[in-house]
Scaffold this motif. Sequence first.
Motif, PDB file in Angstrom:
ATOM      1  N   GLN A 182     -22.445 -35.668 -40.126  1.00  0.00           N
ATOM      2  CA  GLN A 182     -23.595 -36.221 -39.420  1.00  0.00           C
ATOM      3  C   GLN A 182     -24.880 -35.712 -40.058  1.00  0.00           C
ATOM      4  N   ASP A 183     -25.956 -36.473 -39.856  1.00  0.00           N
ATOM      5  CA  ASP A 183     -27.244 -36.132 -40.453  1.00  0.00           C
ATOM      6  C   ASP A 183     -28.298 -35.774 -39.415  1.00  0.00           C
ATOM      7  N   HIS A 184     -27.886 -35.461 -38.189  1.00  0.00           N
ATOM      8  CA  HIS A 184     -28.835 -35.096 -37.142  1.00  0.00           C
ATOM      9  C   HIS A 184     -28.610 -33.634 -36.756  1.00  0.00           C
ATOM     10  N   PRO A 185     -29.584 -33.005 -36.124  1.00  0.00           N
ATOM     11  CA  PRO A 185     -29.415 -31.598 -35.724  1.00  0.00           C
ATOM     12  C   PRO A 185     -28.285 -31.437 -34.713  1.00  0.00           C
ATOM     13  N   MET A 186     -27.535 -30.382 -34.882  1.00  0.00           N
ATOM     14  CA  MET A 186     -26.386 -30.120 -34.026  1.00  0.00           C
ATOM     15  C   MET A 186     -26.818 -29.464 -32.724  1.00  0.00           C
ATOM     16  N   GLU A 187     -26.219 -29.909 -31.620  1.00  0.00           N
ATOM     17  CA  GLU A 187     -26.401 -29.275 -30.320  1.00  0.00           C
ATOM     18  C   GLU A 187     -25.103 -28.583 -29.921  1.00  0.00           C
ATOM     19  N   LEU A 188     -25.229 -27.504 -29.171  1.00  0.00           N
ATOM     20  CA  LEU A 188     -24.054 -26.729 -28.789  1.00  0.00           C
ATOM     21  C   LEU A 188     -23.088 -27.581 -27.979  1.00  0.00           C
ATOM     22  N   ALA A 189     -21.801 -27.439 -28.290  1.00  0.00           N
ATOM     23  CA  ALA A 189     -20.772 -28.241 -27.640  1.00  0.00           C
ATOM     24  C   ALA A 189     -20.637 -27.846 -26.173  1.00  0.00           C
ATOM     25  N   THR A 190     -20.372 -28.840 -25.348  1.00  0.00           N
ATOM     26  CA  THR A 190     -20.176 -28.620 -23.915  1.00  0.00           C
ATOM     27  C   THR A 190     -18.744 -28.871 -23.467  1.00  0.00           C
ATOM     28  N   ARG A 191     -17.945 -29.541 -24.300  1.00  0.00           N
ATOM     29  CA  ARG A 191     -16.550 -29.810 -23.967  1.00  0.00           C
ATOM     30  C   ARG A 191     -15.701 -29.603 -25.213  1.00  0.00           C
ATOM     31  N   MET A 192     -14.396 -29.460 -25.005  1.00  0.00           N
ATOM     32  CA  MET A 192     -13.497 -29.218 -26.129  1.00  0.00           C
ATOM     33  C   MET A 192     -12.124 -29.793 -25.819  1.00  0.00           C
TER      34      MET A 192
END
Length: 435
Positions: free
Chosen positions: A356-366
């Motif tokens: 991906q080419d957008h800033p990463m946000e912290l994951a909320t699910r797995m």
Amino acid sequence: CFVPLVLTAVTIISTYFWLHRHVQQASLEWLQAKHATNQLLGKVELLFRPFLRWLDRSLERLFTEGARQLKKDIDLEKAGLQFITYQELQATATERSESASDAADADEDDGNVAESENTEGEKSVQQESPDGDDRQQQEEASDLVENIKISDPRRGTEVKLLGLRLGENTATVAALQITVCLQCNRCKVTADLTLNGRTPCAAQCDKCNASINAAFRPCMLHHYSDILGYLDLHNATPADLVLQECELNVGCLSCSQEGPVQNLLYGQTKELNCEHCHSKLSILAESTRFQYIPPRTNKTGSSDVHFKTIRDPAVQKGKPLPEKGTCKHFKQSHRWLRFPCCGRTYPCDVCHDEHQDHPMELATRMLCGYCAKEQPYGNGKPCVSCGSMMTRGTRTSHWEGGLGCRNKVKMSKNDRQKYANSNKTVSRKAAGEKK
């Protein structure tokens, strides 16, 4: 003031009888299931005390479910809708078939009498107005409409939203456009494909140049169905549904109008207001399950069309993820993380940044790497379904800034903290002070 009291009393009595019938039906189902289990195990058991314990634990839940079901039925009745169960439809069809067979037998017995009456009836029909013919044609047309059999749409790959919860005023939800992550059957490379319910889509694999064909047949989501639609795939298997990029159409139960909804996230309730009556609508979906449905077979055992063997979906609940959720960056992390920035799943943040080419946000699910169960994010906690540890937890052999292993004997030799200060030169003065 006497009439409102009577109406209130009638409403209370009808509600009581409806809830009583719901509890009675649930109790009967529990007893039948318990009796069937005992028959399979070949044992005899007294069910009075177990039934009382079950009823004591489940009475509040049964009354709550019954009240919710009653409210749904009342709302559907106000909206002009009626829910008919499959058992009622089957019983009605059986009664109609039996009545039709009885009528056919009666016609055969009275055949001679009918022929003589028909000759006289034809003369009288010729003298009547043409309105009788129109009525007869309308009745025949209505009979034909009732006898139409809808073809079974359950074919291909079923897309089901697990844990679907619709608000009280949310009537239906239909998919206008979905984005599916497909995996090539030849080279196992995944790619996103956007599908709508109007035209099929053809694509080509970026790695092996294999042709991939896909089509989507949407279904109607409501309180009694959680099936989003069906996929017809060729040379590909579904891996994930990017719910955040799907375009849905939600129907309001209050005004019977529809409106668009976007940016849905797994595990988060999407709340919005109706554009026409401003009623509060809500949608919640926990995860997605893909299930391949084999073609139907005839009575002889052979299918109508000869199909090639189709692979099962790449991600199935209860089965491990590809490579058990690990990647080349983290070999001890058996899970996939769902990032809220794009709604997609990747084994780690480095894999996300590579694709991906957008800033990463912290994951909320797995997703668990051993059973593919989607759940809220939790570091160092076992899976809520299979109980497996998805990460190494506290069993680390590195320093990790003082939060990991602090025993130099058990510490990894690749960690520079293992031999820190071991060859340091100590002055005679400092050595003497230590002594």
